[in-house]
Design a protein around this motif. Structure first.
Motif, PDB file in Angstrom:
ATOM      1  N   SER A 291      41.535 -27.675  -7.453  1.00 34.84           N
ATOM      2  CA  SER A 291      41.570 -29.132  -7.511  1.00 34.84           C
ATOM      3  C   SER A 291      40.710 -29.661  -8.650  1.00 34.84           C
ATOM      4  CB  SER A 291      41.099 -29.728  -6.181  1.00 34.84           C
ATOM      5  OG  SER A 291      41.926 -29.313  -5.118  1.00 34.84           O
ATOM      6  N   LEU A 292      39.506 -29.109  -8.822  1.00 33.33           N
ATOM      7  CA  LEU A 292      38.625 -29.572  -9.893  1.00 33.33           C
ATOM      8  C   LEU A 292      39.226 -29.303 -11.266  1.00 33.33           C
ATOM      9  CD1 LEU A 292      35.108 -28.531  -8.539  1.00 33.33           C
ATOM     10  CD2 LEU A 292      36.052 -30.843  -8.705  1.00 33.33           C
ATOM     11  N   MET A 293      39.817 -28.124 -11.443  1.00 35.12           N
ATOM     12  CA  MET A 293      40.464 -27.813 -12.720  1.00 35.12           C
ATOM     13  C   MET A 293      41.635 -28.750 -12.978  1.00 35.12           C
ATOM     14  SD  MET A 293      40.425 -23.627 -12.572  1.00 35.12           S
ATOM     15  CE  MET A 293      41.403 -23.473 -14.060  1.00 35.12           C
ATOM     16  N   ALA A 294      42.438 -28.994 -11.941  1.00 36.54           N
ATOM     17  CA  ALA A 294      43.583 -29.891 -12.097  1.00 36.54           C
ATOM     18  C   ALA A 294      43.126 -31.322 -12.372  1.00 36.54           C
ATOM     19  CB  ALA A 294      44.449 -29.842 -10.847  1.00 36.54           C
ATOM     20  N   MET A 295      42.039 -31.752 -11.734  1.00 33.77           N
ATOM     21  CA  MET A 295      41.513 -33.090 -11.972  1.00 33.77           C
ATOM     22  C   MET A 295      41.037 -33.256 -13.411  1.00 33.77           C
ATOM     23  SD  MET A 295      39.315 -33.752  -8.505  1.00 33.77           S
ATOM     24  CE  MET A 295      40.071 -33.608  -6.880  1.00 33.77           C
ATOM     25  N   ALA A 296      40.275 -32.267 -13.896  1.00 33.92           N
ATOM     26  CA  ALA A 296      39.734 -32.353 -15.253  1.00 33.92           C
ATOM     27  C   ALA A 296      40.857 -32.356 -16.288  1.00 33.92           C
ATOM     28  CB  ALA A 296      38.772 -31.192 -15.504  1.00 33.92           C
ATOM     29  N   LEU A 297      41.770 -31.416 -16.187  1.00 35.80           N
ATOM     30  CA  LEU A 297      42.876 -31.347 -17.145  1.00 35.80           C
ATOM     31  C   LEU A 297      43.825 -32.531 -16.973  1.00 35.80           C
ATOM     32  CD1 LEU A 297      43.652 -27.515 -16.944  1.00 35.80           C
ATOM     33  CD2 LEU A 297      42.395 -28.723 -18.733  1.00 35.80           C
ATOM     34  N   GLY A 298      44.049 -32.944 -15.723  1.00 36.41           N
ATOM     35  CA  GLY A 298      44.918 -34.088 -15.475  1.00 36.41           C
ATOM     36  C   GLY A 298      44.348 -35.378 -16.036  1.00 36.41           C
ATOM     37  N   LEU A 299      43.018 -35.510 -16.021  1.00 41.01           N
ATOM     38  CA  LEU A 299      42.387 -36.696 -16.599  1.00 41.01           C
ATOM     39  C   LEU A 299      42.608 -36.743 -18.106  1.00 41.01           C
ATOM     40  CD1 LEU A 299      40.657 -39.202 -16.191  1.00 41.01           C
ATOM     41  CD2 LEU A 299      38.615 -37.762 -16.459  1.00 41.01           C
ATOM     42  N   ILE A 300      42.517 -35.595 -18.764  1.00 40.02           N
ATOM     43  CA  ILE A 300      42.784 -35.543 -20.207  1.00 40.02           C
ATOM     44  C   ILE A 300      44.229 -35.955 -20.490  1.00 40.02           C
ATOM     45  CG2 ILE A 300      42.930 -34.016 -22.204  1.00 40.02           C
ATOM     46  CD1 ILE A 300      40.666 -32.367 -20.964  1.00 40.02           C
ATOM     47  N   VAL A 301      45.167 -35.393 -19.720  1.00 35.26           N
ATOM     48  CA  VAL A 301      46.580 -35.754 -19.888  1.00 35.26           C
ATOM     49  C   VAL A 301      46.778 -37.246 -19.644  1.00 35.26           C
ATOM     50  CG1 VAL A 301      48.909 -35.424 -18.974  1.00 35.26           C
ATOM     51  CG2 VAL A 301      47.414 -33.449 -19.303  1.00 35.26           C
ATOM     52  N   SER A 302      46.098 -37.780 -18.624  1.00 34.14           N
ATOM     53  CA  SER A 302      46.240 -39.199 -18.284  1.00 34.14           C
ATOM     54  C   SER A 302      45.747 -40.094 -19.413  1.00 34.14           C
ATOM     55  CB  SER A 302      45.470 -39.506 -16.995  1.00 34.14           C
ATOM     56  OG  SER A 302      45.948 -38.743 -15.919  1.00 34.14           O
ATOM     57  N   VAL A 303      44.593 -39.758 -19.975  1.00 31.70           N
ATOM     58  CA  VAL A 303      44.041 -40.567 -21.065  1.00 31.70           C
ATOM     59  C   VAL A 303      44.954 -40.529 -22.287  1.00 31.70           C
ATOM     60  CG1 VAL A 303      42.125 -40.779 -22.701  1.00 31.70           C
ATOM     61  CG2 VAL A 303      41.657 -40.358 -20.281  1.00 31.70           C
ATOM     62  N   LEU A 304      45.420 -39.335 -22.637  1.00 32.58           N
ATOM     63  CA  LEU A 304      46.324 -39.219 -23.785  1.00 32.58           C
ATOM     64  C   LEU A 304      47.634 -39.968 -23.525  1.00 32.58           C
ATOM     65  CD1 LEU A 304      45.808 -35.451 -24.735  1.00 32.58           C
ATOM     66  CD2 LEU A 304      44.854 -37.465 -25.872  1.00 32.58           C
ATOM     67  N   GLY A 305      48.145 -39.855 -22.296  1.00 23.48           N
ATOM     68  CA  GLY A 305      49.368 -40.570 -21.956  1.00 23.48           C
ATOM     69  C   GLY A 305      49.184 -42.077 -22.010  1.00 23.48           C
ATOM     70  N   ALA A 306      48.036 -42.557 -21.520  1.00 22.42           N
ATOM     71  CA  ALA A 306      47.768 -43.993 -21.549  1.00 22.42           C
ATOM     72  C   ALA A 306      47.627 -44.506 -22.976  1.00 22.42           C
ATOM     73  CB  ALA A 306      46.504 -44.301 -20.746  1.00 22.42           C
ATOM     74  N   ILE A 307      46.987 -43.700 -23.837  1.00 21.39           N
ATOM     75  CA  ILE A 307      46.871 -44.087 -25.242  1.00 21.39           C
ATOM     76  C   ILE A 307      48.254 -44.195 -25.866  1.00 21.39           C
ATOM     77  CG2 ILE A 307      46.053 -43.343 -27.520  1.00 21.39           C
ATOM     78  CD1 ILE A 307      43.688 -42.016 -26.105  1.00 21.39           C
ATOM     79  N   GLY A 308      49.109 -43.210 -25.567  1.00 18.65           N
ATOM     80  CA  GLY A 308      50.459 -43.243 -26.110  1.00 18.65           C
ATOM     81  C   GLY A 308      51.266 -44.428 -25.604  1.00 18.65           C
ATOM     82  N   LYS A 309      51.081 -44.779 -24.308  1.00 20.37           N
ATOM     83  CA  LYS A 309      51.842 -45.888 -23.739  1.00 20.37           C
ATOM     84  C   LYS A 309      51.403 -47.232 -24.299  1.00 20.37           C
ATOM     85  CE  LYS A 309      53.955 -46.482 -20.228  1.00 20.37           C
ATOM     86  NZ  LYS A 309      54.572 -46.805 -18.909  1.00 20.37           N
ATOM     87  N   THR A 310      50.126 -47.344 -24.674  1.00 29.26           N
ATOM     88  CA  THR A 310      49.632 -48.617 -25.196  1.00 29.26           C
ATOM     89  C   THR A 310      49.699 -48.672 -26.720  1.00 29.26           C
ATOM     90  OG1 THR A 310      47.362 -47.721 -25.118  1.00 29.26           O
ATOM     91  CG2 THR A 310      48.109 -49.022 -23.237  1.00 29.26           C
ATOM     92  N   SER A 311      50.185 -47.602 -27.342  1.00 30.66           N
ATOM     93  CA  SER A 311      50.322 -47.600 -28.793  1.00 30.66           C
ATOM     94  C   SER A 311      51.602 -48.332 -29.190  1.00 30.66           C
ATOM     95  CB  SER A 311      50.368 -46.165 -29.334  1.00 30.66           C
ATOM     96  OG  SER A 311      51.584 -45.534 -28.962  1.00 30.66           O
ATOM     97  N   GLY A 312      51.713 -48.615 -30.457  1.00 33.82           N
ATOM     98  CA  GLY A 312      52.904 -49.306 -30.940  1.00 33.82           C
ATOM     99  C   GLY A 312      53.985 -48.368 -31.430  1.00 33.82           C
TER     100      GLY A 312
END
Length: 222
Positions: free
Chosen positions: A27-48
């Motif tokens: 769970s901790l490994m999935a949380m840490a890696l999932g947070l990185i994916v989430s941040v990158l995904g959010a950056i991509g979604k808010t980009s132009g």
């Protein structure tokens, strides 16, 4: 009348504790890696950049609108057909990261868009670089705003991780299933597993509360 017998559970408690540790580690490994994916995904979604936003939208919608069980079956049983094979534990980790990344992307995206534009303009006026503006002016306030939702998603991830036992990945649910196959003490075993998952949820909640106090609480004014 059913005769309760917790002795098999007591005798094999080391097996269940080891399974609980594997669940925590996964769970901790999935949380840490999932947070990185989430941040990158959010950056991509808010980009132009339209193609990037479209790809992330497809990823998020596919994951959010399909069962996790089907996703993990596709990764573990389907991908080998095209030459991509992995162990059960690796497939479980990949499936959890992909799953939490999709949900986390939307949560963090909402947090980023909640940051007032005036704060970003103030950062530019102070001469901060785009990277520093995103890190200090956008990301940290956004994470503070959505921290309860994000941690709830992470706890849900830990509970969802029990599904990985269907592909024989090592975790608490898998340890319980193995013990049940040996002793047939189903009631006692799954009662203990229910209590252990409940305690794990309380433990993660306490951990996230400490992190919130350390990183997302404004210092008290004097």
């Amino acid at each position: 009348m059913y005769q309760f017998n917790f002795q098999p559970v007591v005798d094999s408690m080391d097996l269940l504790l080891h399974g609980a540790w594997l669940t925590v580690r996964l769970s901790l490994m999935a949380m840490a890696l999932g947070l990185i994916v989430s941040v990158l995904g959010a950056i991509g979604k808010t980009s132009g950049i339209r193609p990037v936003r479209w790809l992330i939208d497809v990823y998020v919608e596919v994951i959010r609108n399909t069962p996790f069980l089907v996703q993990i079956f596709f990764i573990f049983f389907g991908l080998p057909a095209v030459g991509v094979s992995m162990s059960a534990n690796t497939a479980a980790l990949v499936a959890l990261v992909i799953n939490v990344g999709a949900y986390g992307t939307e949560i963090i995206r909402a947090g980023i868009e909640s940051v007032p534009q005036g704060q970003i303009e103030a950062g530019r006026a102070l001469g901060l670089s785009p990277a520093k503006i995103f890190r200090y002016v956008v990301l940290k306030p956004a994470l503070r705003n959505i921290y309860p939702s994000l941690t709830s998603q992470f706890i849900y991830l830990m509970l969802t991780s029990s599904v990985v036992s269907v592909i024989s990945a090592n975790d608490l649910a898998s340890a319980g299933a193995d013990l049940n196959a040996q002793t047939f003490a189903s009631f006692e075993i799954y009662l203990v597993l229910t209590i252990m998952y409940f305690l794990l949820s309380l433990g993660f909640s306490a951990l996230f509360a400490v992190i919130r106090r350390l990183f997302f609480t404004y210092p008290a004014s004097r």
